[in-house]
Design a protein around this motif. Structure first.
Motif, PDB file in Angstrom:
ATOM      1  N   SER A   1       0.836  -1.192   0.000  1.00 13.53           N
ATOM      2  CA  SER A   1       0.000   0.000   0.000  1.00 13.53           C
ATOM      3  C   SER A   1       0.877   1.249   0.000  1.00 13.53           C
ATOM      4  CB  SER A   1      -0.901  -0.004   1.240  1.00 13.53           C
ATOM      5  OG  SER A   1      -1.674   1.165   1.295  1.00 13.53           O
ATOM      6  N   GLY A   2       0.528   2.206  -0.849  1.00 16.01           N
ATOM      7  CA  GLY A   2       1.295   3.448  -0.906  1.00 16.01           C
ATOM      8  C   GLY A   2       2.476   3.409  -1.847  1.00 16.01           C
ATOM      9  N   SER A   3       2.625   2.324  -2.621  1.00 15.48           N
ATOM     10  CA  SER A   3       3.782   2.208  -3.518  1.00 15.48           C
ATOM     11  C   SER A   3       3.599   2.963  -4.835  1.00 15.48           C
ATOM     12  CB  SER A   3       4.088   0.735  -3.800  1.00 15.48           C
ATOM     13  OG  SER A   3       2.968   0.097  -4.396  1.00 15.48           O
ATOM     14  N   GLY A   4       2.371   3.445  -5.099  1.00 16.93           N
ATOM     15  CA  GLY A   4       2.117   4.208  -6.317  1.00 16.93           C
ATOM     16  C   GLY A   4       1.373   3.440  -7.394  1.00 16.93           C
ATOM     17  N   LYS A   5       0.867   2.259  -7.065  1.00 14.43           N
ATOM     18  CA  LYS A   5       0.230   1.399  -8.069  1.00 14.43           C
ATOM     19  C   LYS A   5      -0.990   2.068  -8.710  1.00 14.43           C
ATOM     20  CE  LYS A   5      -0.668  -2.001  -5.254  1.00 14.43           C
ATOM     21  NZ  LYS A   5      -0.323  -1.278  -4.014  1.00 14.43           N
TER      22      LYS A   5
ATOM     23  N   LYS B   1       3.054 -11.193 -17.402  1.00 14.18           N
ATOM     24  CA  LYS B   1       4.148 -10.429 -16.813  1.00 14.18           C
ATOM     25  C   LYS B   1       3.677  -9.844 -15.487  1.00 14.18           C
ATOM     26  CE  LYS B   1       7.172  -6.465 -17.926  1.00 14.18           C
ATOM     27  NZ  LYS B   1       7.450  -5.434 -18.976  1.00 14.18           N
ATOM     28  N   VAL B   2       4.584  -9.808 -14.508  1.00  5.14           N
ATOM     29  CA  VAL B   2       4.283  -9.213 -13.209  1.00  5.14           C
ATOM     30  C   VAL B   2       5.294  -8.107 -12.939  1.00  5.14           C
ATOM     31  CG1 VAL B   2       4.051  -9.615 -10.724  1.00  5.14           C
ATOM     32  CG2 VAL B   2       3.319 -11.380 -12.344  1.00  5.14           C
ATOM     33  N   VAL B   3       4.790  -6.990 -12.443  1.00  3.58           N
ATOM     34  CA  VAL B   3       5.624  -5.829 -12.132  1.00  3.58           C
ATOM     35  C   VAL B   3       5.496  -5.537 -10.643  1.00  3.58           C
ATOM     36  CG1 VAL B   3       5.901  -3.345 -12.510  1.00  3.58           C
ATOM     37  CG2 VAL B   3       5.395  -4.837 -14.442  1.00  3.58           C
ATOM     38  N   TYR B   4       6.635  -5.428  -9.974  1.00  2.60           N
ATOM     39  CA  TYR B   4       6.642  -5.101  -8.547  1.00  2.60           C
ATOM     40  C   TYR B   4       7.044  -3.643  -8.376  1.00  2.60           C
ATOM     41  CZ  TYR B   4       8.232  -4.831  -3.701  1.00  2.60           C
ATOM     42  OH  TYR B   4       8.436  -4.446  -2.392  1.00  2.60           O
ATOM     43  N   LEU B   5       6.123  -2.865  -7.841  1.00  2.00           N
ATOM     44  CA  LEU B   5       6.350  -1.441  -7.617  1.00  2.00           C
ATOM     45  C   LEU B   5       6.635  -1.210  -6.134  1.00  2.00           C
ATOM     46  CD1 LEU B   5       6.194   0.998  -9.610  1.00  2.00           C
ATOM     47  CD2 LEU B   5       3.909   1.452  -8.698  1.00  2.00           C
ATOM     48  N   HIS B   6       7.716  -0.487  -5.864  1.00  2.77           N
ATOM     49  CA  HIS B   6       8.093  -0.212  -4.477  1.00  2.77           C
ATOM     50  C   HIS B   6       8.525   1.240  -4.352  1.00  2.77           C
ATOM     51  CE1 HIS B   6       9.519  -0.919  -0.416  1.00  2.77           C
ATOM     52  NE2 HIS B   6      10.699  -0.436  -0.732  1.00  2.77           N
ATOM     53  N   GLN B   7       7.812   1.987  -3.521  1.00  6.85           N
ATOM     54  CA  GLN B   7       8.133   3.394  -3.267  1.00  6.85           C
ATOM     55  C   GLN B   7       8.293   4.191  -4.560  1.00  6.85           C
ATOM     56  OE1 GLN B   7      11.463   3.540  -0.538  1.00  6.85           O
ATOM     57  NE2 GLN B   7      10.237   2.752   1.173  1.00  6.85           N
ATOM     58  N   GLY B   8       7.348   3.974  -5.480  1.00  8.53           N
ATOM     59  CA  GLY B   8       7.303   4.782  -6.691  1.00  8.53           C
ATOM     60  C   GLY B   8       8.229   4.368  -7.801  1.00  8.53           C
TER      61      GLY B   8
END
Length: 260
Positions: free
Chosen positions: A45-49, A225-232
């Motif tokens: 939560s809050g990663s910018g997704k 495909k999977v994309v991991y978003l972390h802190q923007g």
């Protein structure tokens, strides 16, 4: 991560930046979806997704970066505040008509029946014949198991039923890319599967989709495909097998461990 400029991509974002009240939420995100791709975006939560998805559909305007739909680049000119605003309204409306978004909160119009909700976009935005649109809308509602509810109002529906109507409404625009913003997060657990089943069927028929989701098992099963978003930022991306079986990011390993 820089995306390769690919004019054949169904949807492409390059170096997107977005801030709110001085807080940078997206920090140069690049992502490309080819035709028939099913891309799941995961992250804490809050990663910018959701912000990334909203920028793709121009519900939020990026502060900088590029957005292309089938090679057509949107001309988002800087405004006086340094952000980006509409320069060519017709181009933006044309490109947005090729994308369809399904929201976690459904966003159905409460004063319209189920059938009217599905018909509104093609009639008003695409200027299509009403009788043809009605026939298509009923076909789509039957497909998601909601035809018998077509004359009811959203307040009479369960969360799962509302989301299935929202998917039919998105399909009615005959979009080239479908965007899903955590489509099951507002649902009671027993209603999640009925929505995931519809999305799985869309994936199987080759729809191009980008989906923000916290349903890790589902993402693993349906995604190309999977994309991991972390802190923007995109910290890791690849096939479901790569990310779920052999994650390289320690942050991703912690996220996956927290799901068990």
């Amino acid at each position: 991560m820089n995306a390769i400029n690919n004019n054949n991509a169904a949807l492409q974002v390059e170096e997107l930046h977005k801030s709110f009240d001085g807080v940078e939420v997206l920090k140069g995100v690049s992502l490309s979806a080819q035709k028939h791709d099913v891309i799941s975006i995961i992250g804490s939560s809050g990663s910018g997704k959701s912000t990334l998805l909203r920028c793709m559909n121009l519900l939020e305007f990026p502060d900088s970066g590029k957005l292309r739909v089938h090679g057509e680049e949107l001309d988002l000119a800087p405004n006086l505040r340094g952000g980006r605003s509409r320069r060519f309204k017709r181009q933006i409306e044309r490109v947005r008509s090729r994308l369809a978004m399904v929201f976690q909160s459904f966003n159905l119009w409460p004063h319209m029946t189920v059938l009217e909700n599905v018909m509104m976009g093609p009639c008003i935005v695409l200027k299509r014949n009403k009788d043809e649109v009605e026939a298509q809308a009923k076909t789509l509602l039957a497909r998601v198991g909601m035809l018998e509810k077509c004359h009811m109002y959203p307040e009479c529906l369960s969360g799962g039923q509302k989301q299935r109507v929202a998917i039919a409404r998105a399909l009615a625009m005959d979009p080239e890319v479908m965007l899903f913003d955590e489509p099951t997060s507002a649902l009671d657990p027993e209603l999640v599967n009925e929505v995931l089943l519809v999305i799985r069927e869309l994936a199987q028929e080759g729809r191009t989709m980008i989906m923000v989701t916290h349903e890790m098992r589902f993402a693993r099963e349906v995604s190309s495909k999977v994309v991991y978003l972390h802190q923007g930022r995109i910290e890791e991306q690849g096939s479901p097998e790569q990310l779920f079986n052999s994650p390289q990011s320690s942050n991703l390993r912690r996220l996956l461990a927290s799901q068990h």
